[in-house]
Motif scaffolding. Structure first.
Motif, PDB file in Angstrom:
ATOM      1  N   LEU A   1      -0.512   7.780 -12.054  1.00 58.26           N
ATOM      2  CA  LEU A   1      -0.597   8.061 -10.627  1.00 58.26           C
ATOM      3  C   LEU A   1      -2.051   8.198 -10.181  1.00 58.26           C
ATOM      4  O   LEU A   1      -2.409   7.794  -9.070  1.00 58.26           O
ATOM      5  CB  LEU A   1       0.169   9.337 -10.287  1.00 58.26           C
ATOM      6  CG  LEU A   1       1.658   9.343 -10.597  1.00 58.26           C
ATOM      7  CD1 LEU A   1       2.312  10.612 -10.047  1.00 58.26           C
ATOM      8  CD2 LEU A   1       2.341   8.122 -10.033  1.00 58.26           C
ATOM      9  N   ILE A   2      -2.883   8.762 -11.030  1.00 59.61           N
ATOM     10  CA  ILE A   2      -4.310   8.900 -10.696  1.00 59.61           C
ATOM     11  C   ILE A   2      -4.945   7.527 -10.534  1.00 59.61           C
ATOM     12  O   ILE A   2      -5.672   7.269  -9.559  1.00 59.61           O
ATOM     13  CB  ILE A   2      -5.037   9.710 -11.788  1.00 59.61           C
ATOM     14  CG1 ILE A   2      -4.575  11.169 -11.760  1.00 59.61           C
ATOM     15  CG2 ILE A   2      -6.556   9.639 -11.598  1.00 59.61           C
ATOM     16  CD1 ILE A   2      -5.121  12.009 -12.902  1.00 59.61           C
ATOM     17  N   VAL A   3      -4.671   6.626 -11.473  1.00 60.04           N
ATOM     18  CA  VAL A   3      -5.238   5.277 -11.388  1.00 60.04           C
ATOM     19  C   VAL A   3      -4.713   4.555 -10.153  1.00 60.04           C
ATOM     20  O   VAL A   3      -5.463   3.874  -9.448  1.00 60.04           O
ATOM     21  CB  VAL A   3      -4.911   4.471 -12.664  1.00 60.04           C
ATOM     22  CG1 VAL A   3      -5.378   3.028 -12.528  1.00 60.04           C
ATOM     23  CG2 VAL A   3      -5.568   5.114 -13.872  1.00 60.04           C
ATOM     24  N   ARG A   4      -3.421   4.710  -9.862  1.00 58.84           N
ATOM     25  CA  ARG A   4      -2.842   4.052  -8.681  1.00 58.84           C
ATOM     26  C   ARG A   4      -3.490   4.552  -7.402  1.00 58.84           C
ATOM     27  O   ARG A   4      -3.807   3.762  -6.501  1.00 58.84           O
ATOM     28  CB  ARG A   4      -1.327   4.314  -8.641  1.00 58.84           C
ATOM     29  CG  ARG A   4      -0.641   3.800  -7.368  1.00 58.84           C
ATOM     30  CD  ARG A   4      -0.815   2.313  -7.227  1.00 58.84           C
ATOM     31  NE  ARG A   4      -0.236   1.791  -6.002  1.00 58.84           N
ATOM     32  CZ  ARG A   4      -0.895   1.666  -4.854  1.00 58.84           C
ATOM     33  NH1 ARG A   4      -2.172   2.042  -4.775  1.00 58.84           N
ATOM     34  NH2 ARG A   4      -0.301   1.143  -3.797  1.00 58.84           N
TER      35      ARG A   4
ATOM     36  N   ASN B   1       0.798  -1.219   0.000  1.00 61.47           N
ATOM     37  CA  ASN B   1       0.000   0.000   0.000  1.00 61.47           C
ATOM     38  C   ASN B   1       0.832   1.272   0.000  1.00 61.47           C
ATOM     39  O   ASN B   1       0.400   2.291  -0.540  1.00 61.47           O
ATOM     40  CB  ASN B   1      -0.948   0.022   1.202  1.00 61.47           C
ATOM     41  CG  ASN B   1      -2.224  -0.754   0.946  1.00 61.47           C
ATOM     42  OD1 ASN B   1      -2.750  -0.742  -0.167  1.00 61.47           O
ATOM     43  ND2 ASN B   1      -2.715  -1.449   1.945  1.00 61.47           N
ATOM     44  N   VAL B   2       2.017   1.238   0.598  1.00 61.28           N
ATOM     45  CA  VAL B   2       2.770   2.483   0.749  1.00 61.28           C
ATOM     46  C   VAL B   2       3.453   2.916  -0.549  1.00 61.28           C
ATOM     47  O   VAL B   2       4.133   3.935  -0.572  1.00 61.28           O
ATOM     48  CB  VAL B   2       3.830   2.362   1.873  1.00 61.28           C
ATOM     49  CG1 VAL B   2       3.175   2.167   3.213  1.00 61.28           C
ATOM     50  CG2 VAL B   2       4.795   1.219   1.574  1.00 61.28           C
ATOM     51  N   GLY B   3       3.273   2.154  -1.616  1.00 60.17           N
ATOM     52  CA  GLY B   3       3.880   2.540  -2.880  1.00 60.17           C
ATOM     53  C   GLY B   3       3.397   3.868  -3.406  1.00 60.17           C
ATOM     54  O   GLY B   3       4.113   4.556  -4.145  1.00 60.17           O
ATOM     55  N   ALA B   4       2.184   4.271  -3.026  1.00 59.04           N
ATOM     56  CA  ALA B   4       1.643   5.530  -3.509  1.00 59.04           C
ATOM     57  C   ALA B   4       2.401   6.728  -2.950  1.00 59.04           C
ATOM     58  O   ALA B   4       2.450   7.790  -3.585  1.00 59.04           O
ATOM     59  CB  ALA B   4       0.162   5.640  -3.139  1.00 59.04           C
ATOM     60  N   ILE B   5       3.028   6.582  -1.777  1.00 57.40           N
ATOM     61  CA  ILE B   5       3.705   7.709  -1.140  1.00 57.40           C
ATOM     62  C   ILE B   5       4.937   8.153  -1.927  1.00 57.40           C
ATOM     63  O   ILE B   5       5.036   9.325  -2.317  1.00 57.40           O
ATOM     64  CB  ILE B   5       4.060   7.376   0.320  1.00 57.40           C
ATOM     65  CG1 ILE B   5       2.781   7.077   1.111  1.00 57.40           C
ATOM     66  CG2 ILE B   5       4.840   8.517   0.958  1.00 57.40           C
ATOM     67  CD1 ILE B   5       3.040   6.675   2.546  1.00 57.40           C
ATOM     68  N   PRO B   6       5.924   7.266  -2.204  1.00 62.29           N
ATOM     69  CA  PRO B   6       7.085   7.743  -2.978  1.00 62.29           C
ATOM     70  C   PRO B   6       6.725   8.193  -4.383  1.00 62.29           C
ATOM     71  O   PRO B   6       7.414   9.047  -4.952  1.00 62.29           O
ATOM     72  CB  PRO B   6       8.021   6.520  -3.003  1.00 62.29           C
ATOM     73  CG  PRO B   6       7.161   5.358  -2.656  1.00 62.29           C
ATOM     74  CD  PRO B   6       6.090   5.873  -1.766  1.00 62.29           C
ATOM     75  N   LEU B   7       5.648   7.659  -4.962  1.00 61.47           N
ATOM     76  CA  LEU B   7       5.224   8.106  -6.284  1.00 61.47           C
ATOM     77  C   LEU B   7       4.876   9.589  -6.274  1.00 61.47           C
ATOM     78  O   LEU B   7       5.316  10.360  -7.132  1.00 61.47           O
ATOM     79  CB  LEU B   7       4.014   7.294  -6.755  1.00 61.47           C
ATOM     80  CG  LEU B   7       4.253   5.838  -7.175  1.00 61.47           C
ATOM     81  CD1 LEU B   7       2.918   5.141  -7.386  1.00 61.47           C
ATOM     82  CD2 LEU B   7       5.091   5.763  -8.424  1.00 61.47           C
ATOM     83  N   ILE B   8       4.080  10.001  -5.291  1.00 62.48           N
ATOM     84  CA  ILE B   8       3.637  11.391  -5.231  1.00 62.48           C
ATOM     85  C   ILE B   8       4.774  12.290  -4.750  1.00 62.48           C
ATOM     86  O   ILE B   8       4.880  13.456  -5.172  1.00 62.48           O
ATOM     87  CB  ILE B   8       2.394  11.519  -4.329  1.00 62.48           C
ATOM     88  CG1 ILE B   8       1.275  10.619  -4.868  1.00 62.48           C
ATOM     89  CG2 ILE B   8       1.905  12.961  -4.263  1.00 62.48           C
ATOM     90  CD1 ILE B   8       0.012  10.619  -4.025  1.00 62.48           C
ATOM     91  N   VAL B   9       5.642  11.776  -3.874  1.00 58.15           N
ATOM     92  CA  VAL B   9       6.815  12.551  -3.460  1.00 58.15           C
ATOM     93  C   VAL B   9       7.687  12.869  -4.668  1.00 58.15           C
ATOM     94  O   VAL B   9       8.195  13.985  -4.826  1.00 58.15           O
ATOM     95  CB  VAL B   9       7.628  11.782  -2.394  1.00 58.15           C
ATOM     96  CG1 VAL B   9       8.961  12.477  -2.135  1.00 58.15           C
ATOM     97  CG2 VAL B   9       6.844  11.682  -1.094  1.00 58.15           C
ATOM     98  N   ASN B  10       7.853  11.894  -5.550  1.00 54.47           N
ATOM     99  CA  ASN B  10       8.651  12.120  -6.746  1.00 54.47           C
ATOM    100  C   ASN B  10       8.004  13.163  -7.649  1.00 54.47           C
ATOM    101  O   ASN B  10       8.698  14.009  -8.218  1.00 54.47           O
ATOM    102  CB  ASN B  10       8.812  10.801  -7.510  1.00 54.47           C
ATOM    103  CG  ASN B  10       9.920  10.863  -8.535  1.00 54.47           C
ATOM    104  OD1 ASN B  10       9.759  11.452  -9.574  1.00 54.47           O
ATOM    105  ND2 ASN B  10      11.044  10.255  -8.219  1.00 54.47           N
TER     106      ASN B  10
ATOM    107  N   LEU C   1      -2.055  15.268  -5.120  1.00 55.55           N
ATOM    108  CA  LEU C   1      -1.761  14.901  -6.507  1.00 55.55           C
ATOM    109  C   LEU C   1      -2.499  15.808  -7.486  1.00 55.55           C
ATOM    110  O   LEU C   1      -1.924  16.250  -8.488  1.00 55.55           O
ATOM    111  CB  LEU C   1      -2.147  13.441  -6.744  1.00 55.55           C
ATOM    112  CG  LEU C   1      -1.911  12.899  -8.165  1.00 55.55           C
ATOM    113  CD1 LEU C   1      -0.446  13.028  -8.551  1.00 55.55           C
ATOM    114  CD2 LEU C   1      -2.379  11.453  -8.256  1.00 55.55           C
ATOM    115  N   ILE C   2      -3.752  16.107  -7.208  1.00 58.80           N
ATOM    116  CA  ILE C   2      -4.528  17.001  -8.082  1.00 58.80           C
ATOM    117  C   ILE C   2      -3.880  18.384  -8.137  1.00 58.80           C
ATOM    118  O   ILE C   2      -3.772  18.997  -9.212  1.00 58.80           O
ATOM    119  CB  ILE C   2      -5.986  17.088  -7.591  1.00 58.80           C
ATOM    120  CG1 ILE C   2      -6.693  15.748  -7.815  1.00 58.80           C
ATOM    121  CG2 ILE C   2      -6.738  18.206  -8.307  1.00 58.80           C
ATOM    122  CD1 ILE C   2      -8.073  15.678  -7.198  1.00 58.80           C
ATOM    123  N   ALA C   3      -3.431  18.874  -6.978  1.00 60.45           N
ATOM    124  CA  ALA C   3      -2.785  20.188  -6.938  1.00 60.45           C
ATOM    125  C   ALA C   3      -1.479  20.180  -7.747  1.00 60.45           C
ATOM    126  O   ALA C   3      -1.176  21.139  -8.471  1.00 60.45           O
ATOM    127  CB  ALA C   3      -2.513  20.590  -5.491  1.00 60.45           C
TER     128      ALA C   3
END
Length: 257
Positions: free
Chosen positions: A187-190, A77-86, A152-154
């Motif tokens: 990223l939106i789909v994830r 589940n935590v995969g979404a965090i580094p994606l958005i950080v990047n 992410l939207i911002a």
């Protein structure tokens, strides 16, 4: 072979070569700030290798190992965090190299960085108490994903704004911007998968569960989305000369003011 077992093996096979590449890319560009553009891909690829190994162990384990189940769910589940950080790192790089003297944009990015604290805390707290208080854990984790969705939207909105000014950006920033916008749909789909996972009442074993739910949905909406995004970021990182990813001052400060 069981679907989840195949999925665990695929994670290890696909991310094993990605992990050293991300380490080398981070080393290659480490002295160029902001560093958050480079390091998030390292823990993400490592978590995917370890998460794949956990899935394999879970599928081969005939006992109900609660600790292993929780560890696997958290890692997946935590995969979404580094994606958005990047993605935030991409935006910061564009700001630093082109709009260094525009305070309102930097203030917005600073607020988004602060937003990671409650979002990450909610996800961590939700996963930590999920075994003892599943309802509360689900609610907290869902709130964390919603906050990440807002961030992410911002970020995507800022990238679309930069796109309208692309002709004035330095070449490296244009490439970074193209990479950020290219990864946005994935990223939106994830993130949507994470919201759907915790929005269901029986989130741990329901249809959207990454461990006990549909392996096809998790593979297509989570793992594949992450893999495409990280491949795009690697392409941007390796095709951008290191000496061009350096702050070069504001290019449109007067016009934006």
């Amino acid at each position: 072979m069981k679907p989840h077992l195949s999925l665990g093996i695929a994670q290890v096979v696909f991310y094993a070569p990605i992990f050293p590449l991300t380490i080398y890319l981070m080393y290659r560009n480490w002295h160029h700030r902001p560093r958050m553009v480079w390091w998030p891909m390292v823990p993400l690829s490592l978590m995917r290798v370890v998460g794949g190994a956990c899935i394999i162990a879970l599928e081969l384990d005939r006992s109900f190992n609660l600790a292993l189940i929780i560890t696997t769910i958290v890692l997946l589940n935590v995969g979404a965090i580094p994606l958005i950080v990047n993605e935030l790192g991409f935006v910061r790089t564009i700001l630093q190299d082109n709009f260094s003297q525009v305070p309102r944009l930097h203030l917005m990015v600073k607020l988004l960085r602060i937003g990671f604290i409650p979002a990450g805390g909610l996800l961590a707290a939700g996963g930590g108490i999920s075994s003892d208080q599943p309802t509360l854990g689900r609610t907290l984790a869902l709130a964390g994903y919603v906050v990440f969705a807002a961030i992410l939207i911002a970020l995507i909105a800022m990238e679309l704004y930069f796109w309208t000014l692309r002709s004035s950006l330095i070449p490296s920033s244009r490439k970074i911007l193209m990479g950020g916008l290219a990864t946005a749909p994935f990223l939106i789909v994830r993130n949507l998968y994470g919201i759907l996972e915790y929005a269901q009442h029986d989130w741990a074993t329901g249809h959207w569960s990454p461990v006990f739910g549909s392996a096809v949905l998790f593979a297509l909406m989570a793992l594949l989305m992450e893999y495409v995004a990280i491949c795009i970021w690697l392409w941007v990182g390796f095709t951008t000369p290191p000496n061009s990813v350096v702050s070069q001052g504001a290019r449109r400060d007067g016009e934006m003011k």
